[in-house]
Design an enzyme around this catalytic site. Structure first.
Site, PDB file in Angstrom:
ATOM      1  N   GLU A 182       0.863  -1.179   0.000  1.00  8.41           N
ATOM      2  CA  GLU A 182       0.000   0.000   0.000  1.00  8.41           C
ATOM      3  C   GLU A 182       0.900   1.230   0.000  1.00  8.41           C
ATOM      4  O   GLU A 182       1.683   1.432   0.929  1.00  8.41           O
ATOM      5  CB  GLU A 182      -0.964   0.000   1.200  1.00  8.41           C
ATOM      6  CG  GLU A 182      -2.016  -1.101   1.063  1.00  8.41           C
ATOM      7  CD  GLU A 182      -3.167  -1.008   2.048  1.00  8.41           C
ATOM      8  OE1 GLU A 182      -3.011  -0.322   3.095  1.00  8.41           O
ATOM      9  OE2 GLU A 182      -4.225  -1.611   1.772  1.00  8.41           O
ATOM     10  N   ASP A 216       2.629   0.127   3.484  1.00  4.94           N
ATOM     11  CA  ASP A 216       1.858  -0.681   4.443  1.00  4.94           C
ATOM     12  C   ASP A 216       1.621  -2.064   3.812  1.00  4.94           C
ATOM     13  O   ASP A 216       0.584  -2.322   3.214  1.00  4.94           O
ATOM     14  CB  ASP A 216       0.536   0.038   4.741  1.00  4.94           C
ATOM     15  CG  ASP A 216      -0.386  -0.793   5.614  1.00  4.94           C
ATOM     16  OD1 ASP A 216       0.105  -1.642   6.369  1.00  4.94           O
ATOM     17  OD2 ASP A 216      -1.613  -0.580   5.531  1.00  4.94           O
ATOM     18  N   LYS A 236      -1.891  -6.955   8.533  1.00  2.00           N
ATOM     19  CA  LYS A 236      -1.116  -5.721   8.402  1.00  2.00           C
ATOM     20  C   LYS A 236       0.068  -5.663   9.367  1.00  2.00           C
ATOM     21  O   LYS A 236       1.053  -4.988   9.090  1.00  2.00           O
ATOM     22  CB  LYS A 236      -2.008  -4.511   8.724  1.00  2.00           C
ATOM     23  CG  LYS A 236      -3.253  -4.386   7.860  1.00  2.00           C
ATOM     24  CD  LYS A 236      -2.928  -3.734   6.555  1.00  2.00           C
ATOM     25  CE  LYS A 236      -4.203  -3.307   5.830  1.00  2.00           C
ATOM     26  NZ  LYS A 236      -3.862  -2.614   4.570  1.00  2.00           N
TER      27      LYS A 236
END
Ligand code: CA
Length: 393
Positions: A182, A216, A236
């Protein structure tokens, strides 16, 4: 004594002067700035009593000194950038080791791109409205894991966890098969608040030190199975990479742009104040081939709105807090800042070095870089945030 030679067109000209933490030859990590391809050792160049913070192994003590000190140090650095400097305080950037620039206190990750949120909504909830009802009323976010924030260049071990596709009756355990990136911009809090206080949108610059690149890393299969109803967790928390250079807010003055119109009008604490976004252009290289160019100027929520929301309940802000924007995606396919969007959930592969690719394979390297407009046509560079995928353990 020598003057630093800045290559023409360098995104690290005297308009930038970012901060980082470096070491040379196994010596102690300390604070530096970057001018062209040279690292300036601030612990050697700045020697007033308050400058002891530059001998620290993180930017935290300097960030805690607040905006008057940040401005004064920037003035002095700008003067140094045009002067003859002691050669012993100058190091070619290729000769230094760059460290995690900040001891990250708390880490909050937002979701501020309407294009990204709508695309993920369509992919994760194909039978529902793309945006959930709260999305245009508040900057949606979740608390991430600060202890796994790592500096650019750190290898990323493929995470293991529970995965379940819609076609499967039960989850299985194993390495993620849908490892993704990300592209994000992160903001670092220098001056914190006490418990019960809040940071209104107009006070952003009194608290925020600068901005940094963020990747991310996201395991989409783990995320898709775990995220209901409390949001991202293990999909995550295995790793978040940040760039080694923190660009001060003052270097981004020319990059400010209005945020896109917000409709409906948000509630009062999210209105007015420092209601600007940033014209930051990202580039994403996958194994050396550029696959996307996400534009930060498309982001729906401003950085000041994110910080105001993060603290509106009285939650403490601390020196070293990192809050990230969420994936930066624009309206066009090549502007999507995550591979799940770029390949539409894996259904539309992209060609990388002649191969059709969807998610990350072991050995893949991702390099995210970014620049923004500076004064007089200059570009302000954020450097890069890189990572290579290693096999699951
Ligand atoms: Ca994110």
């Amino acid at each position: 004594m020598t003057a630093v030679d800045v290559p023409a067109g360098s995104p690290f000209g005297p308009e930038n002067l970012p901060y980082g933490v470096f070491s040379v030859g196994g010596g102690a990590p300390r604070v530096g700035s970057r001018l062209g391809d040279t690292v300036l050792d601030l612990s050697a160049l700045l020697t007033e009593p308050d400058d002891a913070v530059f001998a620290a192994p993180t930017l935290n003590p300097f960030m805690a000194q607040g905006p008057a000190r940040w401005a004064r140090v920037r003035e002095r650095l700008t003067a140094l950038a045009g002067a003859d400097l002691p050669t012993a305080a100058l190091h070619p950037v290729q000769d230094v080791t760059l460290h995690l620039p900040v001891e990250v206190a708390d880490y909050v990750d937002f979701y501020a791109s309407e294009h990204h949120a709508a695309n993920l909504g369509r992919l994760f909830r194909p039978d529902a409205a793309p945006l959930l009802p709260n999305w245009k009323h508040l900057p949606v976010g979740y608390h991430g894991r600060s202890s796994t924030v790592v500096v650019s260049g750190t290898d990323i071990v493929r995470p293991c966890g529970q995965r379940k596709t819609p076609q499967e009756d039960a989850p299985t355990y194993g390495p993620s098969r849908r490892l993704d990136i990300e592209v994000e911009l992160g903001f670092l809090v220098g001056v914190g608040t006490g418990l019960g206080d809040r940071i209104p949108v107009e006070d952003f610059a009194a608290h925020v030190f600068g901005a940094v690149l963020v990747n991310d890393w996201s395991a989409r299969d783990i995320q898709a199975w775990e995220y209901v109803p409390l949001g991202p967790n293990l999909g995550k928390s295995f790793a978040t990479s940040i760039g080694a250079w923190v660009v001060p807010l003052a270097a981004l003055a020319e990059a400010r742009v209005p945020v896109p119109g917000q409709d409906p009008q948000p509630v009062e604490y999210l209105r007015g104040g420092e209601d600007w976004g940033l014209d930051v252009d990202f580039a994403v290289d996958w194994n050396g081939e550029e696959v996307a160019r996400p534009p930060y100027r498309e982001m729906y929520w401003s950085p000041a709105q994110m910080l105001a929301h993060m603290t509106v309940n009285g939650a403490t802000a601390r020196t070293g807090d990192l809050f990230a924007s969420g994936t930066v995606s624009g309206p066009e396919r090549h502007q999507r800042g995550a591979f799940i969007e770029l390949t539409w959930g894996g259904a539309e592969p992209v060609t990388v070095k002649g191969e059709e690719r969807t998610f990350l394979e072991d050995g893949d390297e991702v390099v995210i870089s970014a620049t923004a407009p500076g004064p007089d046509g200059a570009r302000i560079g954020f450097g890069e945030v890189t990572g290579t995928i290693r096999p699951a353990r």
